[in-house]
Design a protein around this motif. Structure first.
Motif, PDB file in Angstrom:
ATOM      1  N   ALA A  86      -5.631  -2.538   5.085  1.00 47.37           N
ATOM      2  CA  ALA A  86      -6.014  -3.765   5.782  1.00 47.37           C
ATOM      3  C   ALA A  86      -6.305  -4.860   4.752  1.00 47.37           C
ATOM      4  CB  ALA A  86      -7.245  -3.515   6.641  1.00 47.37           C
ATOM      5  N   ALA A  87      -6.108  -6.102   5.160  1.00 42.67           N
ATOM      6  CA  ALA A  87      -6.397  -7.235   4.276  1.00 42.67           C
ATOM      7  C   ALA A  87      -7.861  -7.167   3.853  1.00 42.67           C
ATOM      8  CB  ALA A  87      -6.116  -8.550   4.986  1.00 42.67           C
ATOM      9  N   GLY A  88      -8.111  -7.359   2.565  1.00 47.12           N
ATOM     10  CA  GLY A  88      -9.466  -7.317   2.047  1.00 47.12           C
ATOM     11  C   GLY A  88      -9.948  -5.909   1.721  1.00 47.12           C
ATOM     12  N   ALA A  89      -9.174  -4.905   2.070  1.00 42.63           N
ATOM     13  CA  ALA A  89      -9.558  -3.511   1.805  1.00 42.63           C
ATOM     14  C   ALA A  89      -8.667  -2.911   0.717  1.00 42.63           C
ATOM     15  CB  ALA A  89      -9.467  -2.690   3.084  1.00 42.63           C
ATOM     16  N   GLY A  90      -8.222  -3.744  -0.194  1.00 43.97           N
ATOM     17  CA  GLY A  90      -7.384  -3.265  -1.279  1.00 43.97           C
ATOM     18  C   GLY A  90      -5.902  -3.361  -1.010  1.00 43.97           C
ATOM     19  N   ARG A  91      -5.518  -4.131   0.005  1.00 41.56           N
ATOM     20  CA  ARG A  91      -4.101  -4.278   0.322  1.00 41.56           C
ATOM     21  C   ARG A  91      -3.378  -5.030  -0.789  1.00 41.56           C
ATOM     22  NH1 ARG A  91      -2.784  -8.559   4.088  1.00 41.56           N
ATOM     23  NH2 ARG A  91      -2.118  -9.577   2.206  1.00 41.56           N
ATOM     24  N   MET A  92      -2.172  -4.605  -1.043  1.00 36.10           N
ATOM     25  CA  MET A  92      -1.313  -5.278  -2.007  1.00 36.10           C
ATOM     26  C   MET A  92      -0.099  -5.805  -1.264  1.00 36.10           C
ATOM     27  SD  MET A  92      -2.546  -5.223  -5.013  1.00 36.10           S
ATOM     28  CE  MET A  92      -4.178  -4.661  -5.439  1.00 36.10           C
ATOM     29  N   PRO A  93       0.472  -6.896  -1.688  1.00 39.09           N
ATOM     30  CA  PRO A  93       0.074  -7.755  -2.795  1.00 39.09           C
ATOM     31  C   PRO A  93      -1.250  -8.462  -2.500  1.00 39.09           C
ATOM     32  CG  PRO A  93       2.126  -8.555  -1.791  1.00 39.09           C
ATOM     33  CD  PRO A  93       1.709  -7.338  -1.059  1.00 39.09           C
ATOM     34  N   LYS A  94      -2.074  -8.528  -3.517  1.00 42.78           N
ATOM     35  CA  LYS A  94      -3.448  -9.017  -3.376  1.00 42.78           C
ATOM     36  C   LYS A  94      -3.524 -10.440  -2.841  1.00 42.78           C
ATOM     37  CE  LYS A  94      -7.728  -9.304  -6.000  1.00 42.78           C
ATOM     38  NZ  LYS A  94      -8.346  -9.079  -7.306  1.00 42.78           N
ATOM     39  N   ASP A  95      -2.800 -11.351  -3.461  1.00 39.40           N
ATOM     40  CA  ASP A  95      -2.884 -12.762  -3.068  1.00 39.40           C
ATOM     41  C   ASP A  95      -1.658 -13.234  -2.288  1.00 39.40           C
ATOM     42  OD1 ASP A  95      -5.371 -13.044  -4.325  1.00 39.40           O
ATOM     43  OD2 ASP A  95      -4.403 -13.414  -6.262  1.00 39.40           O
ATOM     44  N   GLY A  96      -0.822 -12.309  -1.878  1.00 38.64           N
ATOM     45  CA  GLY A  96       0.396 -12.691  -1.174  1.00 38.64           C
ATOM     46  C   GLY A  96       0.415 -12.167   0.247  1.00 38.64           C
ATOM     47  N   ALA A  97       1.469 -12.507   0.946  1.00 34.84           N
ATOM     48  CA  ALA A  97       1.645 -12.032   2.319  1.00 34.84           C
ATOM     49  C   ALA A  97       1.915 -10.529   2.302  1.00 34.84           C
ATOM     50  CB  ALA A  97       2.813 -12.761   2.969  1.00 34.84           C
TER      51      ALA A  97
END
Length: 146
Positions: A86-97
């Motif tokens: 999930a976004a904010g839970a270590g999802r990659m790409p970190k700063d991308g879609a």
């Protein structure tokens, strides 16, 4: 939450009952361009966590968190856990879609199929795949057989 992630990965990998195996996934033609466009800008030779994704040879090495790929097991592969988080839970790409479901499915199928390298040299940078072969430098003397 873990069971939900496993089910999601099984669905994406096509390992649920009733699914036929997906077509063979090519590292050179499909996986490398995806990783090069989404991951390599952060995971190159300057990567803070020492996790490099800029060549297949580097992907096979362990990182601080373990091995990136568990061949044949997308549900146990670190790369799949990171791209499906999930976004904010270590999802990659970190700063991308986030990767699309088709991209995640393709990556999972590649791992399920053995995460095979279908190129010539595993150390070749992902950015160099698809480029024409290097030409002789102008200052290099050309030898012509008589």
């Amino acid at each position: 939450m873990i069971d939900k992630k496993k089910q999601t990965l099984q669905k994406l990998a096509g390992t649920t009952k009733g699914k036929e195996d997906a077509a063979d996934v090519s590292f050179i033609k499909q996986v490398a361009p995806l990783l090069n466009s989404k991951c390599v800008s952060c995971h190159d030779d300057k990567a803070a966590g020492k996790l490099r994704l800029d060549s297949f040879a580097e992907m096979k090495k362990p990182s601080k968190s373990g091995y990136l790929l568990q061949v044949g097991q997308p549900q146990r592969s670190l790369i799949m856990a990171r791209v499906t988080a999930a976004a904010g839970a270590g999802r990659m790409p970190k700063d991308g879609a986030a990767l699309s479901s088709d991209e995640i499915s393709m990556l999972a199928n590649w791992i399920k199929q053995g995460a095979k390298f279908d190129g010539e040299d595993e150390a070749t940078l992902l950015a160099d795949f698809g480029k024409p072969a290097t030409k002789a430098r102008p200052n290099t003397p050309i030898k012509i057989a008589k």
